[in-house]
Motif scaffolding. Structure first.
Motif, mmCIF file in Angstrom:
data_model
loop_
_atom_site.group_PDB
_atom_site.id
_atom_site.type_symbol
_atom_site.label_atom_id
_atom_site.label_comp_id
_atom_site.label_asym_id
_atom_site.label_seq_id
_atom_site.Cartn_x
_atom_site.Cartn_y
_atom_site.Cartn_z
ATOM 1 N N ILE A 87 0.824 -1.221 0.000
ATOM 2 C CA ILE A 87 0.000 0.000 0.000
ATOM 3 C C ILE A 87 0.856 1.268 0.000
ATOM 4 O O ILE A 87 0.659 2.174 -0.826
ATOM 5 N N MET A 88 1.828 1.331 0.893
ATOM 6 C CA MET A 88 2.677 2.523 0.937
ATOM 7 C C MET A 88 3.498 2.640 -0.350
ATOM 8 O O MET A 88 3.781 3.745 -0.819
ATOM 9 N N GLY A 89 3.879 1.500 -0.938
ATOM 10 C CA GLY A 89 4.629 1.505 -2.195
ATOM 11 C C GLY A 89 3.823 2.124 -3.325
ATOM 12 O O GLY A 89 4.359 2.861 -4.168
ATOM 13 N N PHE A 90 2.523 1.841 -3.327
ATOM 14 C CA PHE A 90 1.638 2.431 -4.336
ATOM 15 C C PHE A 90 1.628 3.954 -4.177
ATOM 16 O O PHE A 90 1.821 4.696 -5.138
ATOM 17 N N SER A 91 1.422 4.403 -2.936
ATOM 18 C CA SER A 91 1.393 5.855 -2.679
ATOM 19 C C SER A 91 2.695 6.513 -3.120
ATOM 20 O O SER A 91 2.685 7.560 -3.769
ATOM 21 N N MET A 92 3.808 5.874 -2.785
ATOM 22 C CA MET A 92 5.113 6.483 -3.085
ATOM 23 C C MET A 92 5.402 6.493 -4.584
ATOM 24 O O MET A 92 5.957 7.463 -5.104
ATOM 25 N N THR A 93 5.018 5.428 -5.282
ATOM 26 C CA THR A 93 5.240 5.382 -6.727
ATOM 27 C C THR A 93 4.428 6.469 -7.418
ATOM 28 O O THR A 93 4.930 7.205 -8.274
ATOM 29 N N HIS A 94 3.169 6.565 -7.025
ATOM 30 C CA HIS A 94 2.312 7.586 -7.632
ATOM 31 C C HIS A 94 2.857 8.980 -7.352
ATOM 32 O O HIS A 94 2.901 9.838 -8.241
ATOM 33 N N GLN A 95 3.296 9.177 -6.120
ATOM 34 C CA GLN A 95 3.823 10.486 -5.741
ATOM 35 C C GLN A 95 5.082 10.819 -6.558
ATOM 36 O O GLN A 95 5.267 11.962 -6.991
ATOM 37 N N ALA A 96 5.931 9.823 -6.790
ATOM 38 C CA ALA A 96 7.142 10.043 -7.589
ATOM 39 C C ALA A 96 6.768 10.429 -9.022
ATOM 40 O O ALA A 96 7.380 11.327 -9.619
ATOM 41 N N MET A 97 5.735 9.781 -9.568
ATOM 42 C CA MET A 97 5.315 10.090 -10.938
ATOM 43 C C MET A 97 4.765 11.512 -11.044
ATOM 44 O O MET A 97 5.023 12.216 -12.020
ATOM 45 N N THR A 98 4.020 11.949 -10.025
ATOM 46 C CA THR A 98 3.478 13.307 -10.079
ATOM 47 C C THR A 98 4.617 14.330 -9.961
ATOM 48 O O THR A 98 4.533 15.418 -10.501
ATOM 49 N N LYS A 99 5.678 13.948 -9.276
ATOM 50 C CA LYS A 99 6.839 14.834 -9.125
ATOM 51 C C LYS A 99 7.507 15.041 -10.496
ATOM 52 O O LYS A 99 7.841 16.162 -10.873
ATOM 53 N N LEU A 100 7.687 13.947 -11.227
ATOM 54 C CA LEU A 100 8.282 14.045 -12.561
ATOM 55 C C LEU A 100 7.367 14.856 -13.485
ATOM 56 O O LEU A 100 7.815 15.726 -14.232
ATOM 57 N N ASN A 101 6.073 14.582 -13.391
ATOM 58 C CA ASN A 101 5.107 15.304 -14.218
ATOM 59 C C ASN A 101 5.173 16.804 -13.967
ATOM 60 O O ASN A 101 5.094 17.616 -14.895
ATOM 61 N N LYS A 102 5.322 17.153 -12.694
ATOM 62 C CA LYS A 102 5.375 18.567 -12.319
ATOM 63 C C LYS A 102 6.528 19.284 -13.030
ATOM 64 O O LYS A 102 6.375 20.408 -13.504
ATOM 65 N N LEU A 103 7.677 18.613 -13.113
ATOM 66 C CA LEU A 103 8.842 19.216 -13.779
ATOM 67 C C LEU A 103 8.542 19.472 -15.251
ATOM 68 O O LEU A 103 8.928 20.508 -15.813
ATOM 69 N N ILE A 104 7.852 18.541 -15.872
ATOM 70 C CA ILE A 104 7.545 18.676 -17.296
ATOM 71 C C ILE A 104 6.499 19.759 -17.528
ATOM 72 O O ILE A 104 6.653 20.615 -18.399
ATOM 73 N N VAL A 105 5.436 19.725 -16.712
ATOM 74 C CA VAL A 105 4.376 20.737 -16.870
ATOM 75 C C VAL A 105 4.952 22.129 -16.606
ATOM 76 O O VAL A 105 4.650 23.085 -17.338
ATOM 77 N N GLU A 106 5.793 22.249 -15.609
ATOM 78 C CA GLU A 106 6.382 23.553 -15.285
ATOM 79 C C GLU A 106 7.257 24.065 -16.426
ATOM 80 O O GLU A 106 7.217 25.244 -16.767
ATOM 81 N N SER A 107 8.022 23.166 -17.025
ATOM 82 C CA SER A 107 8.857 23.560 -18.156
ATOM 83 C C SER A 107 7.973 24.038 -19.319
ATOM 84 O O SER A 107 8.266 25.047 -19.963
ATOM 85 N N LEU A 108 6.879 23.335 -19.565
ATOM 86 C CA LEU A 108 5.961 23.725 -20.646
ATOM 87 C C LEU A 108 5.337 25.097 -20.347
ATOM 88 O O LEU A 108 5.281 25.966 -21.229
ATOM 89 N N ILE A 109 4.893 25.288 -19.108
ATOM 90 C CA ILE A 109 4.281 26.572 -18.731
ATOM 91 C C ILE A 109 5.300 27.702 -18.900
ATOM 92 O O ILE A 109 4.976 28.780 -19.411
ATOM 93 N N ASN A 110 6.551 27.442 -18.511
ATOM 94 C CA ASN A 110 7.603 28.455 -18.664
ATOM 95 C C ASN A 110 7.819 28.840 -20.123
ATOM 96 O O ASN A 110 8.316 29.924 -20.416
ATOM 97 N N HIS A 111 7.477 27.932 -21.034
ATOM 98 C CA HIS A 111 7.578 28.249 -22.459
ATOM 99 C C HIS A 111 6.211 28.608 -23.043
ATOM 100 O O HIS A 111 5.968 28.435 -24.235
ATOM 101 N N ASN A 112 5.336 29.041 -22.156
ATOM 102 C CA ASN A 112 4.045 29.578 -22.588
ATOM 103 C C ASN A 112 3.113 28.547 -23.230
ATOM 104 O O ASN A 112 2.257 28.901 -24.048
ATOM 105 N N ILE A 113 3.292 27.305 -22.866
ATOM 106 C CA ILE A 113 2.368 26.267 -23.348
ATOM 107 C C ILE A 113 1.389 25.964 -22.212
ATOM 108 O O ILE A 113 1.808 25.638 -21.097
ATOM 109 N N PRO A 114 0.077 26.104 -22.463
ATOM 110 C CA PRO A 114 -0.907 25.935 -21.383
ATOM 111 C C PRO A 114 -1.102 24.465 -21.015
ATOM 112 O O PRO A 114 -2.135 23.855 -21.314
ATOM 113 N N ALA A 115 -0.102 23.916 -20.359
ATOM 114 C CA ALA A 115 -0.117 22.502 -19.990
ATOM 115 C C ALA A 115 -0.923 22.288 -18.718
ATOM 116 O O ALA A 115 -0.897 23.122 -17.823
ATOM 117 N N VAL A 116 -1.645 21.187 -18.655
ATOM 118 C CA VAL A 116 -2.409 20.824 -17.464
ATOM 119 C C VAL A 116 -2.207 19.326 -17.193
ATOM 120 O O VAL A 116 -2.460 18.503 -18.072
#
Lengths: 264, 264
Positions: A73-102
């Protein structure tokens, strides 16, 4: 939907350092963001893999085998959390280049059944595309109506979304030039296949099955296996090397580029 | 669902520093996480507000007025991204205390119609609860079938989820002790109402309407307005001061605590 969207997949081996746990490849993310920005595709869905963010914890807790006991159970939470962390870096990079990423979180809107997508709530996503946003999804830990939970691969998601959204084209960015006749990393005689039909793929699969080797193409056939349902629907799919500059850009623009085109 | 879940709302003014843009109140998050951990509720859904993460950008781009022009598009992306950033801090704190928290992103599974929840895909969420996870949602930017997009308040979400999931109890953590007869921040004669029925609330609302003041209770009546549909369904709702130690803990345990109980 008026404009048919393009679905772009960026492999985990491209956007992360696969050798180092939880380490993004920030220069690659930055360069690819610029390529996406320059290509200026009118309707785009982005899906990315997990690389060194998703795989290590998921494997440690055997998440892909489904729910077995509460220690996962905790492994599921941690894996998902790690994936959202990576996603955040990508979405932030897109937003910084004026792409309306969600960010669109597969675990919030997908349920699988024995590992295959059973439910996909895509109304928020359709609305996003209609309004000009760029939804960014990823391979994710998801809930499964049979096994409790599972890992949904970015490739299965790409194929399913492309079919649901009646996509114009799928661009798959990986860390090799495309589909080879053998493994380019170990076999110097391996030749890049520039164009392949589903019929030709079938013959290739038979040949490989016959050779009793897991996947002589270096894992690429497994990836293509997931994409086949979309190709069968007539969606042109192109595999390019996203670690090389401008390949993703050219593929998004529909320009001539080194890679493998898969067609019906 | 076998065990009726408790829905806990943590207000944005509790978990962020409302005066400083994008500033979390980390000691409060840490303390509340420990209270949640100690309370050890068998089935829990957490919803948090935005505070200084959600509001400033949302207001700058007038997101709550719906889609007006393309200049708001980047504002939507940025507001949503800020909310996921705050959520990440909370989920991480919960995971660090061994609570299997999983972010559930409203923008990925909710569509509103003129500001009211129209679609809520809650099957992944139900599966999470069934398996013992703690879903963590938040007030979010969402897509709206009439106005394009909108801001979904954490309070509307709490009420809707509590009804859908047939909740046992709603605990609302705010930065005041509960519902007062006046605004405790400006009126020293204001008295805390310890228990109120929907019938008594109606009288209070009439009195306030009559006084022509926007909301003499310091904004609490607006919050309660959103919670009323859940109370009408028989779900006991308690408002407590989450800035004070142990109030949320006691409310989660169903123990006697300073606050306002709202009942049918």
């Amino acid at each position: 939907m008026s404009v048919k969207p393009t679905v772009l997949k960026l492999g985990g081996s491209v956007i992360t350092d696969k050798g180092k746990k939880l380490t993004p490849n920030l220069p690659a993310i930055e360069r690819l963001t610029k390529e996406i920005s320059r290509a200026n595709v009118s309707s785009l869905v982005l899906v990315h893999g997990g690389g060194s963010f998703g795989h290590p914890v998921a494997e440690q807790y055997s998440l892909a085998e489904g729910y077995k006991d509460s220690s996962q159970i905790m492994g599921f939470s941690m894996t998902h959390q790690a994936m959202t962390k990576l996603n955040k870096l990508i979405v932030e990079s897109l937003i910084n280049h004026n792409i309306p990423a969600v960010e669109v979180q597969p675990s919030s809107c997908v349920v699988t059944k024995a590992g295959r997508i059973q439910i996909i709530e895509d109304r928020p996503l359709r609305k996003m595309l209609e309004m000009g946003f760029v939804p960014v999804l990823y391979g994710d830990t998801v809930f499964d109506s049979e096994t409790g939970f599972d890992i949904l691969s970015g490739d299965q998601l790409v194929s399913s979304l492309a079919i649901n959204l009646n996509a114009h084209r799928i661009v798959v960015g990986v860390d090799v030039n495309g589909l080879y006749t053998g493994d380019p990393k170990t076999d110097s005689a391996a030749r890049l296949i520039r164009h392949v039909t589903l019929e030709e793929l079938k013959k290739l699969e038979h040949r490989i099955e016959g050779s009793k080797v897991t996947d002589v193409t270096g894992g690429m056939l497994g990836k293509i296996f997931e994409l086949k349902p979309a190709v069968e629907q007539g969606i042109q799919t192109i595999i390019v090397n996203a670690t090389e500059s401008n390949r993703v850009y050219k593929a998004l623009k529909g320009e001539e580029v080194v890679g493998t085109i898969i067609e019906r």
